[in-house]
Scaffold this motif. Structure first.
Motif: not given
Length: 295
Positions: A99-105
């Motif tokens: 429940f965060n806004n982490l992106t990328g691989v």
């Protein structure tokens, strides 16, 4: 005089605060934490770290025997990517960044955390394929990555995670078939692959998952026959296979429907299944609890 000096030395050691000992971790691990903080926009976290304060006071950091064993930052407004240096937290057992806004691989280095037992990354914006080396995490008990943007196929190496009890990869963009090796995951209690682009037939060895209580495969392109081996899933309470392309439900005939809490299928013609009173069973989508269980 020697006795007095010895007593003084012992008293001095005894007066060293326990907290200061607990706060001492390797430079490599501290550097990895700071790197993580910077790469995930730590200054804008809901509860940011005070990098000048003792590490034991940093929100969500759990220490034991001079090592970081837990990093639990559920719903803390993390943004950015998980850095490769996460692999330097070699003693990490629990990682909850849900429940965060982490992106990328996902960094490949994550799969070097051999002591990891819980990996919760659900409800983020992580993309790309699951690392093929995910099977290296042989101590994993829970792997939850639902509601991200994962793509590619489910790695065959997941079959090596024989301690796994919870696997939830629902609501992603995964494609390909369900690996037949899933039958090796005999400790699984919950399996969620809902809302992906999975296709092909169901592996018969899913019938080996006799501890399974929840099986959610709805909203995919799975086809063929429900294997007869499904009758072995005697502990199943939630079964959702609707919105697929199954053309036969042989494996449901011998199932004891009295224990079901949720039973959803595409079958409209139930006449071949006179012993399967599907009409009397409640149907709903299995609930996903969006709470921080601090697991």
């Amino acid at each position: 005089m020697k006795i007095a000096k010895t007593l003084f030395l012992l008293l001095s050691i005894a007066l060293v605060p326990v907290a200061s000992i607990a706060n001492t971790i390797t430079k490599e691990e501290k550097s990895a934490l700071i790197d993580f903080y910077q790469q995930t926009n730590g200054k804008e976290w809901i509860t940011p770290w005070d990098l000048e304060a003792p590490i034991a006071t940093w929100k969500g950091v759990f220490l034991k025997d001079g090592h970081v064993v837990g990093l639990k930052l559920f719903n803390n407004n993390l943004k950015g990517t998980i850095p490769n240096s996460i692999g330097n937290l070699a003693h990490l057992k629990h990682l909850n960044l849900a429940f965060n806004n982490l992106t990328g691989v996902l960094p490949k280095e994550l799969t070097s955390l051999k002591e990891l037992r819980v990996l919760k990354l659900e409800m983020n914006r992580i993309k790309g394929a699951l690392p093929k080396e995910v099977g290296n995490l042989t101590n994993l008990v829970e792997l939850s990555m639902f509601n991200n943007f994962l793509s590619g196929e489910i790695p065959e190496s997941i079959a090596q995670l024989k301690q796994l009890k919870i696997l939830n990869l629902s609501s992603n963009n995964l494609r390909g078939s369900i690996p037949s090796g899933f039958g090796n995951l005999t400790k699984l209690v919950k399996l969620g692959l809902f809302e992906n682009n999975l296709e092909g037939s169901l592996p018969a060895d899913l019938g080996k998952l006799v501890k399974l209580q929840e099986l959610v495969l709805a909203n995919n392109d799975l086809a063929g026959e429900i294997p007869a081996e499904f009758a072995q899933l005697s502990n199943l309470k939630i079964l959702q296979i609707q919105n697929n392309k199954f053309n036969a439900y042989t494996g449901l005939e011998a199932m004891n429907t009295k224990h079901f809490l949720v039973f959803d299928t595409d079958s409209k013609d139930l006449s071949p299944y006179k012993n399967l009173d599907v009409q009397t069973l409640p149907t709903r989508m299995a609930d996903t609890k969006f709470v921080d269980d601090n697991k």
